[in-house]
Structures are given as structure tokens and as C-alpha cells.
Design an enzyme around this catalytic site. Sequence first.
Site, PDB file in Angstrom:
ATOM      1  N   TYR A 140       0.982  -1.176  -0.041  1.00 53.90           N
ATOM      2  CA  TYR A 140      -0.096  -0.036  -0.076  1.00 53.90           C
ATOM      3  C   TYR A 140       0.899   1.195   0.126  1.00 53.90           C
ATOM      4  CZ  TYR A 140      -3.929  -2.832   1.136  1.00 53.90           C
ATOM      5  OH  TYR A 140      -5.323  -3.754   1.097  1.00 53.90           O
ATOM      6  N   LYS A 191       2.646 -15.433   4.138  1.00 57.36           N
ATOM      7  CA  LYS A 191       2.652 -16.762   3.083  1.00 57.36           C
ATOM      8  C   LYS A 191       4.147 -16.733   2.831  1.00 57.36           C
ATOM      9  CE  LYS A 191       0.601 -19.124   0.090  1.00 57.36           C
ATOM     10  NZ  LYS A 191      -0.077 -19.834   0.231  1.00 57.36           N
ATOM     11  N   ASP A 224      -4.028 -18.144   3.528  1.00 58.97           N
ATOM     12  CA  ASP A 224      -5.045 -19.022   2.913  1.00 58.97           C
ATOM     13  C   ASP A 224      -5.663 -19.993   3.954  1.00 58.97           C
ATOM     14  OD1 ASP A 224      -2.550 -19.994   2.542  1.00 58.97           O
ATOM     15  OD2 ASP A 224      -2.841 -21.152   0.836  1.00 58.97           O
ATOM     16  N   ASP A 248      -5.805  -6.395   5.644  1.00 57.91           N
ATOM     17  CA  ASP A 248      -7.270  -5.929   5.048  1.00 57.91           C
ATOM     18  C   ASP A 248      -8.324  -6.827   4.804  1.00 57.91           C
ATOM     19  OD1 ASP A 248      -8.702  -3.720   3.849  1.00 57.91           O
ATOM     20  OD2 ASP A 248      -7.341  -3.268   2.251  1.00 57.91           O
ATOM     21  N   ASP A 252     -11.954  -7.843   7.158  1.00 58.97           N
ATOM     22  CA  ASP A 252     -13.362  -8.017   6.564  1.00 58.97           C
ATOM     23  C   ASP A 252     -14.100  -9.343   6.885  1.00 58.97           C
ATOM     24  OD1 ASP A 252     -13.195  -5.258   5.882  1.00 58.97           O
ATOM     25  OD2 ASP A 252     -12.957  -5.693   3.536  1.00 58.97           O
TER      26      ASP A 252
END
Length: 350
Positions: A140, A191, A224, A248, A252
Site C-alpha cells: 500500500y 505466506k 489462505d 485488510d 473484513d
Amino acid sequence: MSRTISLAVIPGDGIGQEVTAEANRVLDAVLSGSDVRLDRTEFKLGAERLLADGQTLPEAEFEQLKGFDAILFGAVGGVPGDERLRDANIERGLLLKLRFAFDHYANVRPTTLFPGVTSTLADPGEVDFVIVREGTEGPYVGNGGRLRADTPHEVATEVSVNTAFGVERIVRYAFEMAAGRPAQKLTWVHKTNVLVHAGAVWQRVVEAVAAEYPGVAVDYMHIDAATIHMVQQPSRFDVIVTDNLFGDILTDLAGAVGGGIGLAASGNINPDGAFPSMFEPVHGSAPDIAGQQKADPTASILSAAIMLDHLGLAPEAERVRAAVRADLVTRGGEPRTTRAISDAIIAQLA
């Protein structure tokens, strides 16, 4: 001794204006009769301001915001498809600019399944965890670009930036939080099998900091796998720490697990106090229901509670959460207006 807190209020657009107004009413109610006073200044920033005079965050107002103790933020965004806003990235020009410029490196988003609230999961068990998302690094930061733009041979790069300094301070913040919670458990999410360079930095730092917190149990999950476990067994989590992009996404999902994004609160924290921290619900401006008193202000009210905690007003913060908890138990299935919800929470405070 009396205390005055200078509070910048950025209601923004759409339902952001409505829910922020109700959060301010709850703040006034919980501080009523105390020796704490809020000195508010409202800033009209967002899509409406951009359409009015072409400015997202004028330099003078940006400089003024630096002097406040905290910022209460609503939501920004115009009507989808409005051609006047098509090329304007309000989120990056306003929200992300404040996060980066004010060094909000700790994005804190608690998820609690309150009594009376139905999760999207059939049998979630006890849900009470916090995601600590790094807020000033990762993809970002805007490190990248486009070559041969708008041609068949276009190339776009978006570089994820990870520094040992940035990783260590967010990891240490998360360990401190985990050490103060009953479960004393921290899960770090990345990851590492694919993002080997950034993953190596995160792994080295987590292992080094963990040695200083022997009472905190530590485990690791690929991003994941973390999404699977958050759906199948959210009760296994206590404190999660992760990078900007993964955080992020996870937050959610956590909002849905906790009963919906209308209850999802957040704090963009500058733990050092060098700049004001900013507190906001994670939902958007929802222009389709703006002005109709349909928006649930609970996420904004809970964000205000996080702000009270940050400002050293923990008893008042807990009173707000207790009032929300008591109200949620009694809501039932009947829809209520934005104002009616805040009225009920204020009544619980009394």
C-alpha cells in the site's frame, strides 16, 4: 483536575455523516458529569468537498489536523459511477495519506460476537479476537508504476515494502497486547512459502521478539489457511498479527464472522503519540441508504470506545461496550433507525 481533549471530526460522506453524529452523542453521554471535556473541530473532507472545490486534503487542514489529540472518522466515497469522481482516489488522497503521514502503523480491529448477535457461521463458538494489521508498509506504500500505460503491452508493478524496523514495532505491539489478554496467544499470518523474502524478515523478527514474551503462545498460519480456520473455528484465535494487505483481507472476513460489518470497529494507532490516532468504522459510505436513517451506528460507537481506551479512559470505554452489549441483546428482529439505536445505547449508559 479537569481535562480537555481536542478531537478532530471528519464525518466524510454518505452514512459516515450519520453514524459519526451518533458516536459523538454517545461520547457526550458517557463523559457527562466527568471532568473530561471534548473540544471538537469538524473538517468537511471527502467526495462532497472534492466535488465542491476540487480538493481532497488541503495542506492547511492537513497541518491543522496534526495538532489534535485524536481523529474520529466516518466514511468517504461518492455515488458509484459518478464520472466526476472516476479518476479521483479519495481513499488514497485522504484516508491513506493520514495513515501514512501520521504513522498509524498499528491498525487494530477487534472482533467479538456479542450476545444476541447472529454470526454468518452456524456454530462459531466463542468469538473474541483482535487483528493487529501493520498499517504503513506492504504493497500500500505506492512503490510501483505503469509502463506503456493503456496499451496492449502495459506493465504494472506494485512493490510490497517490508522493513525490519516496521515489522518489529508491529510485532512487538501485538505481543504486548497478547500478553495482557487472558488467553495470551499470538498467531502471525503471512505466506512464507511463496513470499520468501518478506516472509523471512517476519519470521526472524517474530522469533526474536517471542523470546522476550515466554508467557505468550505463538503459532504461524499461511494467509489462505488462516481464512479457512477463521470460518471453521474462529475461537482458536486471540491476537493475530499480519502485514498490511493480508490484514485488510482478514479483517473484513472477521467482520462477517462477528455478525456483520455494521459492528466492525477499528483504530489506526500511532502508539508513540507523535501524531493523533484515527478511529473509524470499517464500512463504507453506502450512498444508496444515505439520509434514510437506515445505517447502524454501532461500529462507529465501538470505534469511539477504542478511542477512549487510547486516550487513557478505559472505564468510560468499557461502559460504552457494556451499553452496546446490553442493547444488542434486546434488539430483536425489528429494524430501528440510526438515531433510535444510539438512543437505546445512551439509555443503557444511564
